[in-house]
Write a protein that holds these residues in place. Structure first.
Motif, short mmCIF file in Angstrom:
data_model
loop_
_atom_site.label_atom_id
_atom_site.label_comp_id
_atom_site.label_asym_id
_atom_site.label_seq_id
_atom_site.Cartn_x
_atom_site.Cartn_y
_atom_site.Cartn_z
N GLN A 319 0.84 -1.19 0.00
CA GLN A 319 0.00 0.00 0.00
C GLN A 319 0.88 1.26 0.00
O GLN A 319 2.01 1.24 0.50
N ASN A 320 0.35 2.34 -0.55
CA ASN A 320 1.12 3.58 -0.64
C ASN A 320 1.59 4.08 0.72
O ASN A 320 2.69 4.61 0.86
N TYR A 321 0.75 3.93 1.75
CA TYR A 321 1.13 4.43 3.07
C TYR A 321 2.36 3.70 3.61
O TYR A 321 3.14 4.28 4.37
N TYR A 322 2.52 2.45 3.23
CA TYR A 322 3.62 1.64 3.76
C TYR A 322 4.72 1.45 2.72
O TYR A 322 5.24 0.34 2.55
N GLN A 323 5.09 2.53 2.05
CA GLN A 323 6.09 2.43 0.99
C GLN A 323 7.43 1.89 1.48
O GLN A 323 8.15 1.22 0.75
#
Length: 366
Positions: A319-323
């Motif tokens: 996910q983008n938040y957990y790049q």
């Protein structure tokens, strides 16, 4: 004209108890009390008894339930929490909200739950907690997880959002660790008519802390003793949940029967159907199959007016938040994300619908 088979029909489920829901609504409306009242107190007692624990504390949603538990145990910045790589992102977000770091561990490819055999390798000097998820309604291997936790002096917080009523060695999920968080999102087995959640625990101190967290850090009006939030299960939802709790086992049994029929009807297919441990009784929140041609199968079913859902198309680490987690090599979670498909499953689903779903699948997957 062929009617669409919904993935989930809450209206059909609720119709069977409509009169009782209407009475609950009237009872709360007539009382004039809508927050932290007698309905919530009664539901907390009833759900605690049902779940075989001492305390239930109602909160605004399942994410807050997990977040508050981490805070109650003093887990925060610099700490690590072991989480499944294959789960809904709320499990990870609760850890991040607390300031701790989620450490993903891959699932057992058969159960889809966190694999205890891989947990010890993920433990470091900063590990404080293991947060197993009873995914799709099937209990995780809690004896193995608890043994590891005891060895390393770790807290175990169950994410029981999908497993209300499930059993592990004849014990209710939610009662198997130090504490648990659950969700009453409308689509859950025990779902409100809005949002809601709760924590379950036998620990008096943890329950007391969560009661304060949910209500501005207060146990007495205008006296604020700790960090606080506004996250309370309201009276209306508590009243509705009291009604639904009375039929939860009946509804879960119906889900189990539907799952058995699916498995029997699909045994000649190329699909991977769910595998349930002998030590577990699933709540069958979801009936999840796997197909190497998942997207094609989903489109084919949609063309034949059969609704399905992918749980979950993107693993948390992608996910983008957990790049910063994109570098993780988590092939099992990534494989499942490309293959899983959840079939229609809900109380009041009839034989003709079950058979139509299975027959349509067999047309393309046999």
């Amino acid at each position: 004209m062929i009617e669409t088979i919904p993935f989930l029909s809450l209206s059909r489920q609720n119709e069977s108890i409509r009169a009782s829901l209407d009475q609950a609504y009237r009872r709360v409306m007539d009382s004039g009390w809508f927050i932290l009242g007698s309905e919530l107190e009664a539901f907390e007692h009833e759900f605690a008894v049902y779940s075989e624990v001492k305390h239930c504390v109602g909160v605004g949603n399942g994410l807050d339930a997990l977040h508050f538990l981490l805070l109650a145990y003093g887990i925060g910045k610099g700490d690590e929490v072991i989480v499944p790589s294959n789960t809904f992102i709320a499990t990870w977000l609760a850890v991040s909200q607390s300031g701790a770091i989620p450490v993903p561990v891959e699932p057992n490819i058969e159960s889809y739950n966190i694999d205890p055999r891989l947990i010890e390798a993920a433990i470091t000097s900063r590990t404080r907690c293991i947060m197993p998820v009873h995914l799709y309604g099937q209990p995780a291997d809690m004896d193995a997880i608890n043994a590891i936790a005891k060895k390393y002096n770790l807290i175990v917080i169950e994410d029981a959002a999908q497993s209300q009523g499930a059993l592990y060695k004849n014990k209710k999920t939610g009662s198997l660790g130090d504490a648990s968080g659950t969700s009453f999102y409308p689509g859950k087995n025990l779902g409100a008519l809005g949002d809601g959640g709760a924590i379950l625990t036998n620990d008096d101190a943890v329950a007391d802390k969560v009661k304060k967290f949910r209500n501005y850090g207060s146990s007495m009006k205008y006296h604020h003793e700790s960090l606080g939030f506004n996250s309370r299960l309201d009276e209306m939802q508590a009243a509705f949940l009291r009604i639904k709790l009375q039929v939860l086992d009946e509804w879960n049994n119906a889900r189990s029967n539907i799952a058995k029929k699916y498995t029997n009807l699909l045994k000649s297919s190329k699909l991977v159907t769910p595998s349930i441990s002998d030590s577990a009784q699933s709540a069958w929140h979801l009936y999840v199959i796997r197909s190497l041609n998942r997207d094609k199968l989903k489109d084919y079913l949609a063309q034949h007016k059969i609704s399905t859902v992918i749980h979950y198309p993107i693993p948390p680490h992608l996910q983008n938040y957990y790049q910063e987690f994109n570098k993780y090599h988590l092939p099992i979670a990534e494989k499942l994300a490309k293959e899983v498909l959840s079939l229609p499953l809900f109380y009041s689903m009839n034989e003709a619908e079950i058979e139509r779903v299975a027959k349509t699948i067999l047309d393309i997957e046999s």
